[in-house]
Design a protein around this motif. Structure first.
Motif, PDB file in Angstrom:
ATOM      1  N   ARG A  45       0.839  -1.197   0.000  1.00 45.78           N
ATOM      2  CA  ARG A  45       0.000   0.000   0.000  1.00 45.78           C
ATOM      3  C   ARG A  45       0.876   1.249   0.000  1.00 45.78           C
ATOM      4  N   PRO A  46       0.408   2.336  -0.626  1.00 47.48           N
ATOM      5  CA  PRO A  46       1.192   3.576  -0.645  1.00 47.48           C
ATOM      6  C   PRO A  46       0.952   4.459   0.571  1.00 47.48           C
ATOM      7  N   HIS A  47       0.400   3.891   1.649  1.00 48.15           N
ATOM      8  CA  HIS A  47       0.090   4.673   2.841  1.00 48.15           C
ATOM      9  C   HIS A  47       0.396   3.836   4.087  1.00 48.15           C
ATOM     10  N   TRP A  48       0.298   4.466   5.250  1.00 50.31           N
ATOM     11  CA  TRP A  48       0.505   3.773   6.518  1.00 50.31           C
ATOM     12  C   TRP A  48      -0.681   2.862   6.822  1.00 50.31           C
TER      13      TRP A  48
ATOM     14  N   TYR B 230       4.597   0.995   1.430  1.00 53.84           N
ATOM     15  CA  TYR B 230       5.356   0.134   0.514  1.00 53.84           C
ATOM     16  C   TYR B 230       6.069  -1.039   1.186  1.00 53.84           C
ATOM     17  N   VAL B 231       5.810  -1.287   2.458  1.00 49.41           N
ATOM     18  CA  VAL B 231       6.430  -2.430   3.133  1.00 49.41           C
ATOM     19  C   VAL B 231       5.544  -3.656   2.938  1.00 49.41           C
ATOM     20  N   ARG B 232       6.145  -4.760   2.529  1.00 46.73           N
ATOM     21  CA  ARG B 232       5.399  -5.993   2.269  1.00 46.73           C
ATOM     22  C   ARG B 232       5.202  -6.778   3.563  1.00 46.73           C
ATOM     23  N   ILE B 233       3.972  -7.256   3.765  1.00 49.15           N
ATOM     24  CA  ILE B 233       3.647  -8.027   4.958  1.00 49.15           C
ATOM     25  C   ILE B 233       2.771  -9.219   4.584  1.00 49.15           C
TER      26      ILE B 233
ATOM     27  N   HIS C 148      -6.085   2.601   7.589  1.00 48.62           N
ATOM     28  CA  HIS C 148      -5.258   2.918   6.426  1.00 48.62           C
ATOM     29  C   HIS C 148      -5.222   4.439   6.325  1.00 48.62           C
ATOM     30  N   VAL C 149      -4.032   5.028   6.445  1.00 48.56           N
ATOM     31  CA  VAL C 149      -3.936   6.478   6.627  1.00 48.56           C
ATOM     32  C   VAL C 149      -2.789   7.057   5.805  1.00 48.56           C
ATOM     33  N   GLU C 150      -3.084   8.138   5.093  1.00 44.82           N
ATOM     34  CA  GLU C 150      -2.034   8.911   4.436  1.00 44.82           C
ATOM     35  C   GLU C 150      -1.512   9.953   5.421  1.00 44.82           C
ATOM     36  N   VAL C 151      -0.192  10.048   5.530  1.00 46.51           N
ATOM     37  CA  VAL C 151       0.443  10.988   6.449  1.00 46.51           C
ATOM     38  C   VAL C 151       1.267  11.982   5.642  1.00 46.51           C
TER      39      VAL C 151
ATOM     40  N   VAL D 182       4.657   7.813  -9.034  1.00 51.18           N
ATOM     41  CA  VAL D 182       3.667   8.826  -8.645  1.00 51.18           C
ATOM     42  C   VAL D 182       2.340   8.543  -9.341  1.00 51.18           C
ATOM     43  N   ARG D 183       2.392   8.174 -10.603  1.00 50.08           N
ATOM     44  CA  ARG D 183       1.170   7.860 -11.350  1.00 50.08           C
ATOM     45  C   ARG D 183       0.479   6.626 -10.770  1.00 50.08           C
ATOM     46  N   LEU D 184       1.265   5.618 -10.426  1.00 53.68           N
ATOM     47  CA  LEU D 184       0.681   4.400  -9.858  1.00 53.68           C
ATOM     48  C   LEU D 184       0.065   4.671  -8.489  1.00 53.68           C
ATOM     49  N   ASP D 185       0.713   5.515  -7.699  1.00 55.27           N
ATOM     50  CA  ASP D 185       0.150   5.859  -6.388  1.00 55.27           C
ATOM     51  C   ASP D 185      -1.163   6.622  -6.547  1.00 55.27           C
TER      52      ASP D 185
END
Length: 279
Positions: free
Chosen positions: A47-50, A82-85, A99-102, A228-231
């Motif tokens: 994910r591109p966010h926390w 971007y961390v895989r889990i 799920h939060v954008e910071v 940036v486009r993918l995000d």
């Protein structure tokens, strides 16, 4: 569309008696839920966010390359962008997932999850979810579940961030010419920008600009632009009902097939599955 932006928390005796809400740079909720989970996919898309998880009872765990972390009332798991889990479920459990954008950059080399032990008063606050919403909840940005819930979750998330090591927010200063190029890229996501044009804006030769940008950002300008486009595509898939064709066009991709190929490479799943898992 309602965008739930939380900052400058204030006192509210009906929500948080005798405690001041925490000030933290702007955050935006992408998704939040507190539900009973009986089935978790083992592989989780990037994910591109926390992301944050807290469970009021044991029975589940989250893993990454560094190890496995049991979800229980006394701990949280926080996952940077971007961390895989992976997920693992031993029995059905109730789980809080945020799920939060910071709007605060972190160390670009950060590749780990965090497992802070929670203060006793924070555990007590979290247990109030069971008392106030025994049936659970799910909301995304286009659903209104009341100001108190948004403030409550904002407080919890901001306090969780304050439990993390301060050095993760220490991002090296960038060359101002690179900052200008980054701003241009973000302002023209659906436009094709050439290295030559960006170099001209920076008053550099093309090769010198590519080298400077790569040194500052860790990737060449065209790779950064693609990310940036993918995000942006990921955000549109989460926050809108637009078709994948429209999302591809809005983000500067020639068609949905090309978007799908690059999207799966970055996030681990295709756009359609990504949207389903965020719904």
């Amino acid at each position: 569309m309602v965008v739930n932006k939380l900052c400058n928390f204030i006192n509210d005796s009906t929500i948080m008696p005798h405690h001041r809400f925490i000030h933290f740079p702007l955050i935006t909720f992408v998704n939040a839920s507190f539900n009973q989970v009986s089935n978790w996919d083992n592989a989780v898309p990037v994910r591109p966010h926390w992301r944050l998880w807290w469970n009021p009872e044991p029975g589940a765990e989250i893993g990454c390359d560094a190890g496995t972390y049991a979800l229980d009332p006394g701990h949280m798991v926080l996952v940077p962008p971007y961390v895989r889990i992976t997920h693992r479920l031993h029995q059905p459990v109730w789980s809080l997932a945020l799920h939060v954008e910071v709007n605060e950059p972190v160390d670009p080399g950060l590749d780990r999850v965090f497992y802070p032990e929670l203060p006793e008063d924070m555990v007590e606050r979290l247990q109030q979810l069971n008392e106030r919403i025994p049936q659970g909840f799910t909301f995304t940005q286009d659903k209104n579940h009341g100001a108190w819930l948004h403030l409550f979750l904002g407080e919890i998330f901001c306090r969780a961030l304050q439990l993390l090591p301060s050095e993760i927010w220490s991002v090296p200063a960038r060359d101002p010419r690179v900052d200008d190029a980054v701003a241009t890229i973000h302002s023209a996501v659906d436009t094709t920008l050439s290295n030559t044009g960006l170099a001209r804006q920076a008053n550099l030769s093309t090769n010198a600009f590519i080298r400077l940008f790569s040194q500052n950002m860790g990737v060449p300008p065209q790779v950064y632009m693609q990310n940036v486009r993918l995000d942006k595509a990921a955000r549109l898939l989460q926050q809108s009902d637009e078709s994948i064709d429209i999302v591809a066009e809005s983000c500067g991709f020639c068609d949905r097939n090309y978007l799908s190929k690059l999207f799966k490479r970055r996030f681990g799943v295709g756009p359609a599955r990504y949207r389903r898992q965020m719904s």
